[in-house]
Structures are given as C-alpha cells and as structure tokens.
Design a protein around this motif. Structure first.
Motif, short mmCIF file in Angstrom:
data_model
loop_
_atom_site.label_atom_id
_atom_site.label_comp_id
_atom_site.label_asym_id
_atom_site.label_seq_id
_atom_site.Cartn_x
_atom_site.Cartn_y
_atom_site.Cartn_z
N ALA A 1 -1.68 -9.83 6.63
CA ALA A 1 -1.26 -8.39 6.14
C ALA A 1 -0.78 -7.94 5.06
CB ALA A 1 0.08 -8.09 7.41
N LEU A 2 -0.46 -9.00 4.20
CA LEU A 2 0.25 -8.68 2.94
C LEU A 2 -0.53 -9.20 1.70
CD1 LEU A 2 2.72 -8.16 5.35
CD2 LEU A 2 4.26 -9.13 3.18
N HIS A 3 -1.61 -10.17 2.02
CA HIS A 3 -1.97 -10.58 0.80
C HIS A 3 -2.68 -9.46 -0.07
CE1 HIS A 3 -5.95 -9.73 3.13
NE2 HIS A 3 -6.35 -9.60 1.99
N PRO A 4 -2.72 -9.69 -1.41
CA PRO A 4 -3.10 -8.76 -2.53
C PRO A 4 -4.40 -8.26 -2.09
CG PRO A 4 -3.15 -10.80 -3.31
CD PRO A 4 -2.48 -11.01 -2.11
N GLY A 5 -4.59 -6.96 -1.80
CA GLY A 5 -5.80 -6.50 -1.49
C GLY A 5 -5.88 -5.58 0.22
N ALA A 6 -4.89 -6.13 0.60
CA ALA A 6 -4.78 -5.41 2.08
C ALA A 6 -4.13 -4.16 2.11
CB ALA A 6 -3.54 -6.34 2.85
N PRO A 7 -4.80 -3.20 3.00
CA PRO A 7 -4.31 -2.00 2.64
C PRO A 7 -2.75 -1.61 2.96
CG PRO A 7 -6.04 -2.33 4.58
CD PRO A 7 -5.48 -3.64 4.02
N LEU B 1 10.17 -13.13 11.87
CA LEU B 1 11.06 -13.77 10.84
C LEU B 1 10.21 -14.63 9.67
CD1 LEU B 1 13.96 -13.89 10.22
CD2 LEU B 1 14.24 -16.12 11.46
N MET B 2 9.25 -15.13 10.01
CA MET B 2 8.61 -15.79 9.37
C MET B 2 7.88 -15.03 8.26
SD MET B 2 7.34 -18.44 7.35
CE MET B 2 7.34 -20.04 8.10
N LEU B 3 7.41 -13.87 8.69
CA LEU B 3 6.50 -13.08 8.02
C LEU B 3 7.55 -12.32 6.89
CD1 LEU B 3 4.12 -10.38 9.30
CD2 LEU B 3 5.76 -9.74 7.81
N LEU B 4 8.80 -11.85 7.52
CA LEU B 4 9.55 -11.34 6.55
C LEU B 4 10.04 -12.14 5.53
CD1 LEU B 4 11.94 -9.10 8.95
CD2 LEU B 4 10.25 -8.41 7.34
N VAL B 5 10.44 -13.38 5.64
CA VAL B 5 11.18 -14.24 4.61
C VAL B 5 9.85 -14.81 3.78
CG1 VAL B 5 11.78 -16.70 4.54
CG2 VAL B 5 12.85 -14.89 6.25
N LEU B 6 8.62 -14.80 4.38
CA LEU B 6 7.55 -15.48 3.40
C LEU B 6 7.00 -14.30 2.56
CD1 LEU B 6 6.40 -18.31 3.15
CD2 LEU B 6 4.43 -17.74 4.49
N ALA B 7 7.13 -13.24 2.88
CA ALA B 7 6.45 -12.11 2.23
C ALA B 7 6.63 -12.14 0.89
CB ALA B 7 7.00 -10.67 2.78
N PRO B 8 7.82 -12.22 0.14
CA PRO B 8 8.09 -12.24 -1.33
C PRO B 8 7.02 -13.36 -1.69
CG PRO B 8 10.19 -12.19 -0.27
CD PRO B 8 9.29 -12.52 1.00
N ALA B 9 6.95 -14.44 -1.10
CA ALA B 9 6.09 -15.44 -1.73
C ALA B 9 4.67 -15.20 -1.84
CB ALA B 9 6.49 -16.86 -0.85
N VAL B 10 4.20 -14.64 -0.59
CA VAL B 10 2.64 -14.16 -0.62
C VAL B 10 2.67 -13.05 -1.73
CG1 VAL B 10 1.18 -13.13 0.80
CG2 VAL B 10 2.64 -14.97 1.88
N ASP B 11 3.51 -12.40 -1.85
CA ASP B 11 3.46 -11.27 -2.92
C ASP B 11 3.27 -11.95 -4.24
OD1 ASP B 11 5.82 -9.04 -1.31
OD2 ASP B 11 3.50 -8.95 -1.82
N GLY B 12 3.61 -13.22 -4.28
CA GLY B 12 3.66 -13.99 -5.65
C GLY B 12 2.05 -14.59 -5.95
N LEU B 13 1.36 -14.52 -4.97
CA LEU B 13 -0.04 -15.03 -5.18
C LEU B 13 -0.83 -13.99 -5.78
CD1 LEU B 13 -1.07 -16.46 -1.72
CD2 LEU B 13 -0.57 -17.61 -3.82
N ARG B 14 -0.92 -14.20 -7.09
CA ARG B 14 -1.53 -13.10 -7.95
C ARG B 14 -3.13 -12.97 -7.70
NH1 ARG B 14 2.67 -10.87 -9.23
NH2 ARG B 14 4.23 -12.18 -10.18
N ALA B 15 -3.40 -11.63 -7.36
CA ALA B 15 -4.84 -11.48 -7.28
C ALA B 15 -5.91 -12.31 -8.32
CB ALA B 15 -5.18 -10.00 -7.12
N GLU B 16 -5.23 -12.12 -9.55
CA GLU B 16 -6.12 -12.89 -10.62
C GLU B 16 -6.41 -14.29 -10.31
OE1 GLU B 16 -3.30 -10.47 -11.12
OE2 GLU B 16 -2.54 -11.68 -12.21
N TRP B 17 -5.53 -14.99 -9.47
CA TRP B 17 -5.80 -16.38 -9.42
C TRP B 17 -6.94 -16.45 -8.29
CZ3 TRP B 17 -0.13 -17.93 -8.06
CH2 TRP B 17 0.71 -18.00 -9.00
N ARG B 18 -7.04 -15.68 -7.30
CA ARG B 18 -8.11 -15.80 -6.47
C ARG B 18 -9.58 -15.27 -7.39
NH1 ARG B 18 -8.82 -16.13 -0.68
NH2 ARG B 18 -10.88 -16.94 -0.53
N GLU B 19 -9.39 -14.41 -8.10
CA GLU B 19 -10.45 -13.94 -8.97
C GLU B 19 -10.96 -15.25 -9.73
OE1 GLU B 19 -9.14 -10.51 -10.88
OE2 GLU B 19 -8.94 -9.50 -9.10
#
Lengths: 313, 278, 396
Positions: A114-120, A192-210
C-alpha cells in the motif's frame, strides 16, 4: 563524505554508506568536547520516564516480595511456579509470538503493497486510516466482531451452513479458544505493523529500485541486497512491539473466552481487580513475571537488531 | 497484479471487512420489529456521547503534543550523539507493556501523593493533566518505534553537519532540516498516539474519568443494539478523522518534497552521480 | 409502568412528615448546640464545618439538617452504578431532583476491587467516591482497611442482622438470586432446574457473565449449581464439577454473556442475577423474547453492600444518600428494579409493598429456599474456585 576509493560501485555499497553512518557508534570529533553535556539531551526523556513510569512501577518490584502483613517474603514469587500460572505464561507467550509473527509478516507485506513509492496516494490514505482504526480495536467490540461473524450464529457460519452445507461447529471448530483469540489478535496486529513500519517503507527510495533495475538486478536480488537489509532493523523492532502489545492485551481474550484461554494479564486482573478474590501482592508478583519475560524478549532482540543494522558492513 | 496477489488481497479484505458488516447488520436489526435506525438515534441523542467524545479528543490532542515534544528531540539526539544509550531508551519504551495499567495507575497516584504539596495535588494529580501524562507513557512504545523507523531512513549525521556548518543552531537544525525529513514518521507517530488515547479504557476508568472508551464500555455491557451502533459510529468517526489528518498532513508536501529532493541530491551527490556513471 | 409513581410518592411524603415531627425537638437542640460550637469556632477563624464530627447514626441529626448540609456540599460522587442495575438509573435521578443535588457516577462497569482502590488512590481529591456499592467480601476488606465511615441509617433496626455489619461500616441494600435468562427465540424450551441444563437440546447455549474467578455473578452461579448438586455453602466443589461436566457435554460455552450476545442468540441461556435479567427482558421487549425463571433447586442469594467513604469529599450528601436508599421510598425503587430490597421483610409486614410491583417479580415461593453465604464462606469458596476452575473446567 563520498564513496571515493571504494573502487567498484555496487548497489550494496551505495546503501551501505547510508546505513553505516546511521549505525556508526561513537560521537563525532566536535561532539567529544561536549560529550558530558550531550547527556543532557536525553535527560528530559529519562526524567519523564522516571517520574511517570519507572518509579511508580518500582512499586511493583518491591510489592511482589511483600506479604499482606508488610514483611518480606518470597511466597508470592514461588507461587508463580505452580502449574496453572506457568501455563498462563505459556499461553501468553504463545499467543504473543503467533500473533506477532503472523501479524508482522502479513502487516509488512500489506504495508509495502500500500505504501511503497509509486503506490497511488488514495490507497495509502485509505489503508493507513483503516489501520489507525483497527490497530487499537479490542475488547468487547472486537470480540463481538468475531462472535457475530464466526460464532455459532455468525454470518460466516450461517453462510457456510446454508450455502455450502458445512457446519463448522459440528466438527469442533470453536471461536472460544486459542484460534478465536488468535484471529482476533491478528486483527489489530496487522494494522499496527503497517502503521509502525510505514516510516521505514517510506525510507525506501524509489531511486534505489531504479538503480537496482538499471544495474540488471531482478526483484529477488533487490530485496536480498537492499530492501530487506534496510527494513530489517525497523521490522525487528516492530515485531517486539507487536509481541509486547499482544502480551499486555487481555480484554479481547476475556470477552471471547471468559478466562478460558488463560493469560497472565487475566490472572492479574483476577487477583487485583476482580469481584471474587483479592491478592494484590501476588498480582504484583505476576507483573514481575511479565517484566522478566519482556526483558528476555528485548535481550534477544537487541543483538539481532544490531546485527541487522550492520548487515552490509 | 498476479492472481495470487488478488486472492490474498480478497481474503484480507474479507477478514477485515466482514466483521464490520456483521456488526452494522446487527446494529440496524430490531429483532421482531424489523430494521431501523433507533439505536443510532439513541446514541446521537445522548448528551454523554458528545461530552465524552469531546473530552477524549481533547486528551488525545494534548497527549500527542506532549509526546511529540518529548520524543522527537530525544530520538533525534539519541541517534545523533548517544547511540550507546539508544538501547537503554528502547528498553524503557518497551516497559509500558509489562506494567499492567491497573498497577501503573495505582502506583502513579501513590507515588505522587507521597511527595506532592496540596496545590500540586489539586491542580495536577487530581486533574486530567495527570491522565495526559499517563497516556504519554502508554504511547511511548509506539511513538518511539515509528520515529526510530523514520530516522533510520534519514542520514541525520550528514544533514546535521551540513546545517551546522552553514551556521544553523541546533534547534533550527531540528525544526528546519530534520523534521521535514521525518514528516511521515511524525505523522505516523501522531496518528498512533491519537488512536491510542481514543481507545484507552483501563487507566481512564480507574482514575474515574468519563472518556469515550469508558462510555462505549458502559453502553456495551448494558444495551445490545446501541452498543453495536456505537461501535459502528466510533469506527466511522476514527476512520474519517484519521483520513483527514493524513490528508492535511500532506498539504504542501509535494512542494517540499521537490525542494528536499534537490537538497538530498546535494547531500549525497557522489552516490547518485556514480549511479549515473555505472 | 403499571405501578403508579404516586404510590412511591405517597410513601416518600409520609417519610418526610414523620421524620420532621419526630425530630423537630432534637433539631432545636442540635441547632442550639451547633450555635454554641459555631460561635467560638467562627471567632477563632477556623471553619465550623471542619471542626464538626460527622454523625454516625441517622438518629443523631434531623433530616432537614442533613438535607441542608448536603445541599451546601452541592454534589455527590457515586461509583460503579450502571443505570440498568437494580433501577439505579431512576434512583440516581430521583435523588438529584428531590434534594437538588448534582450526582456524578464514574466507571459504571467497575468492580468492587476498583471501588476500594479508588477510595485509597483518590483520597484528597474532590472527585473521590462518596458512597460505594460493593460485594460483601470486599465490604469486609474495605472495613478492615479502615476505608469506611460507621453510619447507621435511621431505619437500621429494620434491616436483618445477616445483611449488615454491627459497627455500621457497611449494610446490605438489596439481594437477588441466580436465575436462568433464556432467549426463547433461539432456545425453544426453558430449563426449570440445574439438571435441565444438561439436556442435549441446549448444546452450545449455556453461558455465564464472565470468569467466575473474576466476576461476582459468575461465581454466584457456580455456588448455586453446587447447592443443586449435593454441595453446600461450605462446599463449592460440586458446582465446579457440574460446570466441568456441562463443558464436556458441549452445553457450556465460555463466551462472556452480554446483553448483545443474548439478544443475538449467541448465548441464549444465561445463568445470572434475576434482577439484571428481568431488567434486560424489559429492555428487549418487542425485539427479542426473553423468559426469566428461578431454578427449582439450588437457589443462591447474593447481596451488595452500601458503604460511606471515610474521607468522602461530601460526607453529608453521602449520609443523605443512605437515608434515601433505606427509606421506604428508596427501597421500593430497588424493588421496582426487580431486586429484593434489604428491608423487604419489614415492609411487607407493615403492608406497604404495592401489590402491582410485587406481581412483576417471580412468585414468592420460588425464593423460599434461598440461601445466603457468609463473608467467610464466600472467601473460602473463592479460594477453592480460583485454584480448581482452571484445571477442572477449562482443562488447564
């Protein structure tokens, strides 16, 4: 700061720099001169925690070793080792681990989806808002959720009986035992896991995947070299949180099983806050037991987390 | 999206939403009398509903402010300068789970009464401010975890160094440089604190305060259909509030994001440059 | 309601007149005495209010005095009084309107342990509870810890000895028995006795209001089952065995029974207090059909106790509350809530119980064999149950 002199540029080295500096031990040169003063920065937290958590709770540690008459005794702590209380600890630990692991893994997957960079943007808002609601759900309303769904007259039970001819209760399935409590706990652990992990998932830069894809790595490699190492420390920390959350919960288990699935917080309520028996010092001994269990969990987790943070080093 | 993904999502949606629908269905049932919204009307007409809800919202907002004011600088500072005591801080933030609320609240009153002068007792210990302080403690585990996850994703050492080398004071660094980077984490932490307070029952009830969760439990044990209606109402209200909060929190984010991106590339230029070269 | 409120109003009016005329002489004497005390106190600058000792008996002070002192306090704090429990909703409303006092109730769902704990931890706060309604074993605990003030209401002598403590620290206000509340839309027949519960037709239907190790009502149900199966007030083991067998047979489910689970049919047969189930039946009228019956054997009675907080922030309002509850009018309000008020025997002897009100309760002969346990018996049984319920019934 820069990667000069590292020779070949690999994906992991790029990430390693960032992870490394964050996890690096030891203060910077400028700070060494101010090291004594630096402790002041953490003072407000420790003062607050002492006033409103540590000192009041210290009462518990002392009270566990006192008797009704006021003298010191180990009788309360020894009573902890009776079969039924050991069983209660076993139950508590089991439900906490199961719901933390399942809730954590599923929650992490949904979080990323739901939260990865690029998700609507709207997906993100809806999932996070619902997670906010569901993560604090518990007690009688949550129990009612499941009773009205898979209880003997639940919506799902009826559906299975009328439309598919399956009577789950005839086969001994019941919502009033471990599995019912497990299903209910997972209902708030996943969000709860979703809420607490959200900031970390946000930290996954899209550039890294690219970058990873431009270097020719497939999804598996990306996850193995970048995704998981970056998320691991936060994921582990969140798991401990889920464990503690389940460990401390009691209202839901009570509403579903009236103590049938016996966990330590319910035993504490029985003797400390019930209508039948009253044994406050034994209640404090039980709380002491809980502190010991969580302390062990934290001691297992800390080195694991340090390892995870230094994955690349 | 692969089929397995869709099936998984469908099962997940069922699991989370079927119970909600079952409760909605029960709340509009009137047994022999058919269907109706009497239960909802009864709740909305009850003045206690409005009072307790407003009281809880106030508590939630106050707790959020205090917790953020306490934890954001602490987490920042501990990650920046005191990594060795990070473990101690983390351990302390886990403690609220193992102290049963009953024990904690009785201990809090005992402890404070043992040394407080009368004015402190009346103005603070026996006032809702005390409840806020207890709630801050309760939200510590969640808030720390969210902020910690967010701060690990940001290179605060470099950012701080860069800001300070440009002459920024520490507080300026915190507010203008670090905080914008932690926006998502702070939002998550605020949201967590808010829903924790809106859902906390035990401490409020033992301290004899009429909060929204206490009201829900009162209705819940006494009246069947209004209880289900109240559950549905509180789920709906919390969902809407959370959504508004999230959307509001992102106003202006896009503008800042591009500015930050520019800032980020200047901070970690070599890495990105090397990517281009490779 | 078929019982006219005017019946209760008449009883109340009589109460007021009687008290005033009887006490007017005493009142004048009290006023004189108070004046004598107030003058030097006023001169010395301390508050006359604070230097008075609080009355320990309803006969020590006239009602009018008590009312005016209570009104000066302006408010009363109660605790754990759900509006649907024993008609407390109406009782609280009547108290507020009659005496023009404000009443604040907190934690309606609290436990007796919480009430005692609140007295201790809130001591010194204006929000501390003034009066409590606790189970007998907790009333004793509170008394031993010195939490309660001794006060004997003016109708003290008409309250049975086994429902009060001689010192006046606590006094029973009402009692009820464990009954079967049945959702007859789901459970087609109504069980008449404890052994009926074993009928295979009731599979997955029987529930209690909670864990007997924690909830007083569930504990009483086990005690009642014990009385019906060869046990006694000193022996709760047969009751534990009964529920163990019932669980093995699949009839007893461990879900916590609430109004919602009864209405939804999830827990169609509930063993709980008669007054609660009768009130719930009324609440659900038109939506769900509920029948309440007292079992033919194993009739266990339980009572709750009123107590006044020794450090109550509003001591006069607290005493006025007790005077109100134990007046004829107050006791009839308890009866309206389907309980047997403590002074029931005395009131029926004097013939002031309205027949219409009485008719709404189950017939009197159902209650003939009711047994009450003493505090010692309750405490002992509680210990036995806490040790055996887990292993025997829940298989732990």
């Amino acid at each position: 700061m820069g990667p000069e002199g590292t020779g070949a540029v690999t994906l992991s080295s790029i990430v390693a720099e960032r992870v490394d500096t964050v996890a690096a031990p030891g203060p910077l040169p400028r700070a060494r001169r101010r090291a004594p003063l630096a402790w002041l920065g953490a003072a407000p937290f420790f003062v607050y925690a002492s006033l409103f958590l540590l000192l009041p709770a210290g009462d518990v540690l002392l009270g566990a070793f006192r008797s009704e008459q006021g003298d010191w005794t180990t009788a309360n702590v020894r009573q902890l080792f009776h079969a039924e209380y050991l069983h209660a600890f076993e139950n508590s630990i089991r439900i906490s681990i199961y719901s933390a692991v399942v809730g954590g893994l599923v929650g992490a997957l949904i979080c990323y989806a739901a939260l990865h960079p690029g998700a609507p943007r709207w997906v993100r808002t809806v999932f996070t808002a619902f997670a906010a609601v569901a993560s604090q759900f518990g007690g009688v309303p949550l129990a009612f959720f499941f009773i009205s769904s898979i209880g003997t007259l639940g919506v799902v039970t009826q559906f299975l009986k009328d439309w598919m001819g399956i009577d789950i209760y005839a086969h001994g399935v019941t919502v009033f035992g471990f599995w019912g409590v497990f299903l209910a706990y997972v209902y708030f652990q996943i969000p709860l896991m979703l809420l607490v992990l959200a900031p970390a998932v946000d930290g996954l830069r899209a550039e890294w995947r690219e970058a990873s894809e431009s270097l020719g790595a497939d999804a598996l490699t990306y996850w193995r070299s970048v995704g998981i190492p970056v998320l691991a420390p936060s994921f582990l920390g969140a798991m401990v949180l889920l464990f503690g959350n389940a460990f401390a919960a009691q209202a839901t288990a009570y509403a579903l099983t009236s103590g049938g699935y016996n966990i330590v917080p319910l035993e504490i309520t029985n003797v400390l806050n019930g209508n039948v028996v009253s044994d406050p010092h034994f209640g404090q001994a039980l709380a002491l037991g809980m502190i010991v269990v969580i302390a062990i969990a934290v001691l297992i987790y800390l080195p694991l987390q340090r390892r995870a943070a230094r994955w690349m080093t | 999206m692969p089929i397995s993904g869709m099936v998984a999502l469908a099962i997940g949606a069922l699991y989370f939403l079927v119970p909600v629908f079952a409760t909605i269905k029960f709340s509009v049932e009137q047994g022999h009398a058919g269907f109706g919204l009497q239960a909802y009307r009864q709740i909305f007409d009850d003045p206690q509903f409005r009072h307790t809800l407003w009281f809880s919202v106030q508590l939630a907002l106050e707790t959020t402010v205090v917790t953020m004011a306490l934890m954001v600088p602490t987490v920042y500072w501990v990650h920046l300068r005191l990594p060795k005591i990070r473990a101690a801080v983390e351990a302390v933030t886990i403690l609220p789970f193992v102290v049963p609320p009953i024990v904690l609240v009785v201990g809090l009153f005992d402890f404070f009464k043992s040394f407080s002068p009368d004015w402190l007792l009346q103005d603070f210990v026996f006032s809702p401010k005390f409840l806020v302080c207890a709630y801050v403690v309760l939200s510590l585990p969640f808030v720390y975890r969210a902020l910690d996850a967010g701060i690990r994703a940001v290179d605060i050492q470099t950012l701080t160094e860069a800001a300070e080398s440009l002459g920024a004071s520490r507080s300026r660094t915190l507010f203008r440089v670090i905080l914008p980077n932690l926006r998502e984490a702070v939002l998550a932490a605020c949201l967590l604190t808010f829903v924790i307070v809106l859902g906390e029952f035990t401490i409020a009830s033992i301290a004899l305060y009429q909060t929204f969760p206490v009201y829900i439990t009162t209705i819940g044990s006494a009246q069947a259909y209004p209880a289900a209606a109240l559950t549905v109402i509180s789920v709906g209200l919390t969902f809407v509030a959370a959504a508004i909060f999230l959307v509001l929190g992102r106003i202006g984010l896009r503008k800042r994001r591009t500015a930050l991106a520019a800032g980020m590339t200047s901070v970690a230029p070599a890495a990105v440059a090397k990517l281009g070269e490779a | 309601m078929s019982v006219r409120d005017s019946d209760i109003e008449d009883a109340w009016g009589g109460f007021l007149e009687e008290r005033v005329s009887r006490q007017s002489l005493l009142r004048r004497a009290t006023l004189l005495g108070m004046g004598a005390v107030a003058a030097p106190a006023f001169l010395s600058g301390t508050s006359a209010f604070a230097s008075e000792t609080l009355p320990t008996s309803g006969k020590a002070m006239s009602l009018a005095d008590l009312v005016s002192k209570a009104q000066k306090e302006g408010t009363i704090n109660t605790i754990t009084l759900p509006p649907t429990w024993a008609n407390y909703g109406e009782i609280m409303k009547k108290y507020q309107s009659k005496f023009r006092l404000k009443l604040t109730d907190t934690i309606p769902d609290g436990t007796s342990a919480q009430e005692n704990a609140a007295v201790v931890s809130q001591k010194g706060s204006k929000r501390a509870p003034d009066v409590l309604d606790v189970g007998p074993s907790f009333a004793e605990i509170g008394r031993k810890q010195g939490l309660y003030a001794n006060y004997k209401v003016s109708t003290w002598s008409t309250i049975p000895a086994n429902l009060k403590h001689a010192s006046g620290a606590w006094v029973g206000d009402y009692w009820g028995v464990i009954s079967f509340g049945v959702n007859t839309d789901v459970a087609k027949t109504v069980p008449a006795s404890w052994s009926d519960l074993k009928d295979p037709a009731y599979k997955n239907m029987v529930a209690l209001g909670g864990d007997p190790r924690q909830a007083g009502e569930a504990f009483a149900a086990v005690f009642a089952a014990s009385l019906a199966n060869g046990g006694s007030l000193d022996d709760i083991a047969p009751g534990i065995q009964f529920f163990a067998d019932l669980k093995t047979a699949g009839n007893y489910i461990t879900t916590q029974a609430t109004s919602a689970t009864k209405a939804s049919g999830q827990t169609p047969i509930v063993c709980g207090w008669d007054y609660l189930q009768l009130a719930d039946r009324d609440l659900q009228k038109g939506k769900v059909n509920i029948t309440v019956g007292v079992p033919t054997n194993g009739v266990y009675g339980g009572y709750y106790c009123q107590a006044i907080n020794k450090t109550a922030p509003h001591p006069y309002a607290a005493r006025l509350w007790q005077e109100f509850l134990y007046s004829d009018a107050g006791q009839l309000l308890f009866l309206k809530g389907y309980t047997h008020p403590a002074r029931f025997a005395d009131m029926s002897k004097r013939g002031i119980v309205p027949k219409a009100l009485l008719a709404k309760l189950p017939p009197a002969q159902d209650y003939k064999t009711v047994k009450f346990a003493s505090v010692d018996q309750i405490t002992k049984a509680g210990t036995v149950l806490a040790a055996q319920w887990g292993p025997k019934v829940l298989g732990q």
